[in-house]
Write a protein that holds these residues in place. Structure first.
Motif, short mmCIF file in Angstrom:
data_model
loop_
_atom_site.label_atom_id
_atom_site.label_comp_id
_atom_site.label_asym_id
_atom_site.label_seq_id
_atom_site.Cartn_x
_atom_site.Cartn_y
_atom_site.Cartn_z
N ASN A 99 12.68 -2.92 -28.16
CA ASN A 99 12.83 -3.86 -29.27
C ASN A 99 13.45 -5.15 -28.74
N SER B 292 14.78 -9.13 -29.63
CA SER B 292 15.36 -9.90 -30.74
C SER B 292 15.50 -11.35 -30.31
N ASP C 172 17.09 -1.20 -27.40
CA ASP C 172 17.29 -2.53 -27.99
C ASP C 172 17.67 -3.47 -26.85
#
Length: 164
Positions: free
Chosen positions: A8, A10, A55
């Motif tokens: 993921n 961001s 993440d």
């Protein structure tokens, strides 16, 4: 280990190039040009599950070697015989037979051949450098390639001579 992992990204994920000094064409590495086959290192919290996820705090592009066959003609050759480019069709199925545009520079090291003019289709070529996934047209060494495409800035090119 050796299982699928969903990464993921961001707005705070940091992108960098390991050994940025070999990025002679100053190509960009960020979330918009991540591609299949690039050697990357990803840092961040790992979460087990289905699927496993990470993440990403940071993603780093690292130099890698790609083996394949030279696909004539040369994209271009400078007066020094070293600055220019060529297409390499990788041996790995990962690239699905799509050529990688390999660009070389005055300080690119050649092994087994003296320069770009020595490339031949008789033996495999190993190119080592930074592999970028370019979504649009890209110009390196005055040579423009259309995108999307894989582009390598080669630090080293190795091809055995036909007599070896």
């Amino acid at each position: 280990l050796r299982s699928a992992l969903t990464v993921n990204l961001s707005d705070t994920t940091v992108f960098k190039i390991i050994r940025p000094g070999i990025n002679e064409a100053n190509l960009t590495f960020d979330a918009s040009n991540l591609g299949v086959g690039q050697a990357v290192v990803v840092h961040g919290p790992f979460h087990t599950g289905v699927p496993n996820t990470l993440d990403a705090d940071g993603v780093a592009l690292r130099p890698q070697a790609v083996r394949g066959q030279y696909s004539p003609p040369l994209l271009g050759v400078g007066s020094d015989g070293k600055t220019g480019g060529f297409d390499l069709v990788p041996c790995s199925d990962l690239f699905r037979g799509q050529a990688i545009h390999v660009f070389t520079f005055a300080d690119t090291e050649f092994y087994g051949i003296s320069d770009l003019n020595g490339l031949n289709t008789m033996t495999a070529v190993h190119a080592k450098g930074l592999l970028f996934s370019e979504p649009g047209p890209t110009t390196v060494n005055g040579i423009t390639v259309t995108g999307p495409s894989m582009v390598m800035e080669a630090r080293r090119v190795h091809q055995r001579s036909m007599g070896d």
